[in-house]
Design an enzyme around this catalytic site. Sequence first.
Site, PDB file in Angstrom:
ATOM      1  N   ARG A 137      48.313 -63.432 -43.596  1.00 52.62           N
ATOM      2  CA  ARG A 137      47.728 -63.657 -44.884  1.00 52.62           C
ATOM      3  C   ARG A 137      46.571 -64.492 -44.615  1.00 52.62           C
ATOM      4  O   ARG A 137      45.557 -65.369 -45.307  1.00 52.62           O
ATOM      5  CB  ARG A 137      48.359 -63.861 -45.710  1.00 52.62           C
ATOM      6  CG  ARG A 137      49.944 -62.637 -46.305  1.00 52.62           C
ATOM      7  CD  ARG A 137      49.500 -62.860 -47.658  1.00 52.62           C
ATOM      8  NE  ARG A 137      49.486 -63.547 -48.725  1.00 52.62           N
ATOM      9  CZ  ARG A 137      50.983 -63.427 -48.735  1.00 52.62           C
ATOM     10  NH1 ARG A 137      51.583 -62.246 -49.297  1.00 52.62           N
ATOM     11  NH2 ARG A 137      51.546 -65.217 -49.501  1.00 52.62           N
ATOM     12  N   GLY A 171      50.026 -62.734 -53.875  1.00 46.72           N
ATOM     13  CA  GLY A 171      50.154 -63.744 -52.657  1.00 46.72           C
ATOM     14  C   GLY A 171      48.651 -63.563 -52.710  1.00 46.72           C
ATOM     15  O   GLY A 171      47.590 -63.302 -52.931  1.00 46.72           O
ATOM     16  N   GLU A 202      56.132 -53.113 -42.806  1.00 43.82           N
ATOM     17  CA  GLU A 202      57.956 -52.965 -43.346  1.00 43.82           C
ATOM     18  C   GLU A 202      57.808 -52.575 -43.741  1.00 43.82           C
ATOM     19  O   GLU A 202      59.383 -52.663 -44.062  1.00 43.82           O
ATOM     20  CB  GLU A 202      57.526 -54.665 -43.226  1.00 43.82           C
ATOM     21  CG  GLU A 202      56.491 -53.943 -44.659  1.00 43.82           C
ATOM     22  CD  GLU A 202      55.488 -55.841 -45.831  1.00 43.82           C
ATOM     23  OE1 GLU A 202      56.371 -56.864 -45.570  1.00 43.82           O
ATOM     24  OE2 GLU A 202      55.171 -55.670 -46.444  1.00 43.82           O
ATOM     25  N   ILE A 230      46.286 -57.685 -48.549  1.00 48.37           N
ATOM     26  CA  ILE A 230      45.796 -57.586 -47.879  1.00 48.37           C
ATOM     27  C   ILE A 230      46.351 -55.997 -47.375  1.00 48.37           C
ATOM     28  O   ILE A 230      46.122 -54.927 -46.544  1.00 48.37           O
ATOM     29  CB  ILE A 230      45.918 -58.569 -46.485  1.00 48.37           C
ATOM     30  CG1 ILE A 230      48.321 -58.370 -46.686  1.00 48.37           C
ATOM     31  CG2 ILE A 230      46.218 -59.328 -46.758  1.00 48.37           C
ATOM     32  CD1 ILE A 230      48.984 -59.438 -46.166  1.00 48.37           C
ATOM     33  N   ASP A 231      47.170 -55.156 -48.515  1.00 46.35           N
ATOM     34  CA  ASP A 231      47.649 -54.182 -48.479  1.00 46.35           C
ATOM     35  C   ASP A 231      47.217 -52.882 -48.377  1.00 46.35           C
ATOM     36  O   ASP A 231      47.015 -51.931 -47.174  1.00 46.35           O
ATOM     37  CB  ASP A 231      49.552 -54.451 -49.170  1.00 46.35           C
ATOM     38  CG  ASP A 231      49.690 -54.977 -49.133  1.00 46.35           C
ATOM     39  OD1 ASP A 231      50.246 -56.018 -48.300  1.00 46.35           O
ATOM     40  OD2 ASP A 231      50.744 -55.563 -50.574  1.00 46.35           O
ATOM     41  N   HIS A 284      52.982 -63.765 -42.567  1.00 44.04           N
ATOM     42  CA  HIS A 284      51.944 -64.270 -42.745  1.00 44.04           C
ATOM     43  C   HIS A 284      51.081 -64.569 -42.302  1.00 44.04           C
ATOM     44  O   HIS A 284      49.895 -65.398 -42.416  1.00 44.04           O
ATOM     45  CB  HIS A 284      52.851 -65.667 -43.517  1.00 44.04           C
ATOM     46  CG  HIS A 284      53.703 -65.427 -45.262  1.00 44.04           C
ATOM     47  ND1 HIS A 284      54.835 -64.953 -44.201  1.00 44.04           N
ATOM     48  CD2 HIS A 284      53.503 -64.661 -46.534  1.00 44.04           C
ATOM     49  CE1 HIS A 284      55.460 -64.492 -45.725  1.00 44.04           C
ATOM     50  NE2 HIS A 284      54.649 -64.706 -46.682  1.00 44.04           N
ATOM     51  N   LEU A 285      51.161 -64.914 -41.158  1.00 45.08           N
ATOM     52  CA  LEU A 285      50.017 -64.841 -40.093  1.00 45.08           C
ATOM     53  C   LEU A 285      48.486 -63.674 -40.513  1.00 45.08           C
ATOM     54  O   LEU A 285      47.510 -64.432 -40.714  1.00 45.08           O
ATOM     55  CB  LEU A 285      50.010 -64.912 -38.955  1.00 45.08           C
ATOM     56  CG  LEU A 285      51.093 -65.664 -38.177  1.00 45.08           C
ATOM     57  CD1 LEU A 285      50.943 -65.403 -36.367  1.00 45.08           C
ATOM     58  CD2 LEU A 285      50.119 -66.944 -38.056  1.00 45.08           C
ATOM     59  N   GLY A 341      52.481 -54.776 -45.496  1.00 45.83           N
ATOM     60  CA  GLY A 341      51.983 -53.704 -45.210  1.00 45.83           C
ATOM     61  C   GLY A 341      52.802 -53.144 -47.219  1.00 45.83           C
ATOM     62  O   GLY A 341      51.953 -52.663 -47.808  1.00 45.83           O
ATOM     63  N   ARG A 342      53.502 -53.677 -47.031  1.00 43.21           N
ATOM     64  CA  ARG A 342      54.433 -53.199 -48.152  1.00 43.21           C
ATOM     65  C   ARG A 342      54.774 -51.908 -48.133  1.00 43.21           C
ATOM     66  O   ARG A 342      55.130 -51.293 -46.883  1.00 43.21           O
ATOM     67  CB  ARG A 342      53.924 -53.765 -49.547  1.00 43.21           C
ATOM     68  CG  ARG A 342      55.050 -54.497 -50.412  1.00 43.21           C
ATOM     69  CD  ARG A 342      54.635 -54.944 -51.376  1.00 43.21           C
ATOM     70  NE  ARG A 342      53.749 -55.882 -51.990  1.00 43.21           N
ATOM     71  CZ  ARG A 342      54.444 -57.115 -52.119  1.00 43.21           C
ATOM     72  NH1 ARG A 342      55.392 -57.050 -52.480  1.00 43.21           N
ATOM     73  NH2 ARG A 342      53.768 -58.327 -52.749  1.00 43.21           N
TER      74      ARG A 342
HETATM   75  O1  F6P Z   1      50.875 -58.024 -50.783  1.00 40.56           O
HETATM   76  C1  F6P Z   1      50.729 -58.720 -49.944  1.00 40.56           C
HETATM   77  C2  F6P Z   1      51.945 -59.047 -49.131  1.00 40.56           C
HETATM   78  O2  F6P Z   1      51.407 -59.571 -48.036  1.00 40.56           O
HETATM   79  C3  F6P Z   1      53.021 -58.232 -48.434  1.00 40.56           C
HETATM   80  O3  F6P Z   1      52.412 -56.810 -47.378  1.00 40.56           O
HETATM   81  C4  F6P Z   1      54.048 -58.377 -47.828  1.00 40.56           C
HETATM   82  O4  F6P Z   1      55.328 -57.754 -48.032  1.00 40.56           O
HETATM   83  C5  F6P Z   1      54.207 -59.740 -49.505  1.00 40.56           C
HETATM   84  O5  F6P Z   1      53.314 -59.516 -49.875  1.00 40.56           O
HETATM   85  C6  F6P Z   1      54.892 -60.670 -48.933  1.00 40.56           C
HETATM   86  O6  F6P Z   1      55.092 -61.690 -50.429  1.00 40.56           O
HETATM   87  P1  F6P Z   1      55.821 -62.848 -49.621  1.00 40.56           P
HETATM   88  O7  F6P Z   1      54.737 -63.550 -49.003  1.00 40.56           O
HETATM   89  O8  F6P Z   1      55.570 -63.604 -51.697  1.00 40.56           O
HETATM   90  O9  F6P Z   1      56.798 -62.718 -49.392  1.00 40.56           O
END
Ligand code: F6P
Length: 362
Positions: free
Chosen positions: A283, A10, A230, A134-135, A280-281, A178-179
């Site tokens: 990112r 990502g 999350e 970002i995590d 996604h805001l 943040g996974r």
């Molecule tokens: O690893 C970065 C991240 O933004 C995580 O925080 C999030 O769980 C994941 O990627 C979301 O990924 P995608 O945009 O592929 O669903």
Amino acid sequence: MRVCLLTGGGDAPGLNAAVRAFVHVATRRSLLVCASRFGFEGLLGREQVVPLRIDDVRGILHRGGSILGCSTQSNPFAPRSSDMLPGEAVETLRRRLAELAIDGLVLAGGDGTMAIAARLGELGIQCVGIPKTIDGDLGGTDRTCGIDTAVQTATNAIDALHTTAEAHRRVLIVEVMGRNAGWIALRAGIAGGADAVLVPEIPYDVARVVDKVRERDELGLRFSIVVVGEGAMPTGGGTSEVEHSQAGQPARLGGAGERLASELRGAGLPHEARVTVLGHLQRGGTPTAADRLLATRFGAHAAELCADGRFGRMVSLQGDGVGSTPIAEACRAVARLSPDHELVRCARAIGIELGAAQGAGA
Ligand code: F6P
């Protein structure tokens, strides 16, 4: 020497700054630079491989995203599309590298991309890594580029939610990314003055969050802000997932905020509990100065590593200095919050409820 740069996984704010710095330094060190569009897709022949010159990277320092494009589905060891088997993808990659006379790869990515880099290294394909996510969960470095912007975005959101929470006497829950690591949640929670922060590393007891809200009520503070990572989970429960993990792909997390809201509703609090999912805001948008600076230092150092033939290494921040770490080592060490981390202790010390007693957690 010709090196091929790609941004894997990502996107993260600061990637363009890293690309720009890499191209500037590599060009000055007489390297030829090309780029694989959309992660490995270019190198696997489904997208382009394009030359990358200084003129191509002008005006991108402040831009989010990646001018190279990103893909979370182009792992050569686990291709998702049915048109290529895993072994075939790796052979295609080898063939393309030979055809394009590419001597080394520069992979900007997180843990997934670094794991690919480590496996490619074992096959004799030399790589240099640039840590971005970002995590903040990648080992081998004290900081990855992207997390500062994500924390700033989440903090801005918490600031904005305070006023409306107070006006409506609500409990507002903010679900952040943040996974399986709570870095964004805890940093933004402290910076934004949250009342409770629930992180994946510390399973929570909802009764403690309820008590915190009641305690504030008694003080006349009839609203609360709860930040939820999350990947947070109640004691004895699991993560909330919208899609389970598949071969080569982690689970897609989501729903932790809504789950907490229904737990709070079930506890009979006299407040409405509502959820904001930042998604996604976190990112997107303009990278902070700190992310641009770190990414620039990382990109510049990655070019130096290539020019010096020091492949198999990931650039890293160690204290205040930029250096490098063996890629394999970075993959082994996952960076998660420990229950006695200084940030955890600081949060408790200033009265933030973490959903569990001191010392509890992974
Ligand atoms: O690893 C970065 C991240 O933004 C995580 O925080 C999030 O769980 C994941 O990627 C979301 O990924 P995608 O945009 O592929 O669903």
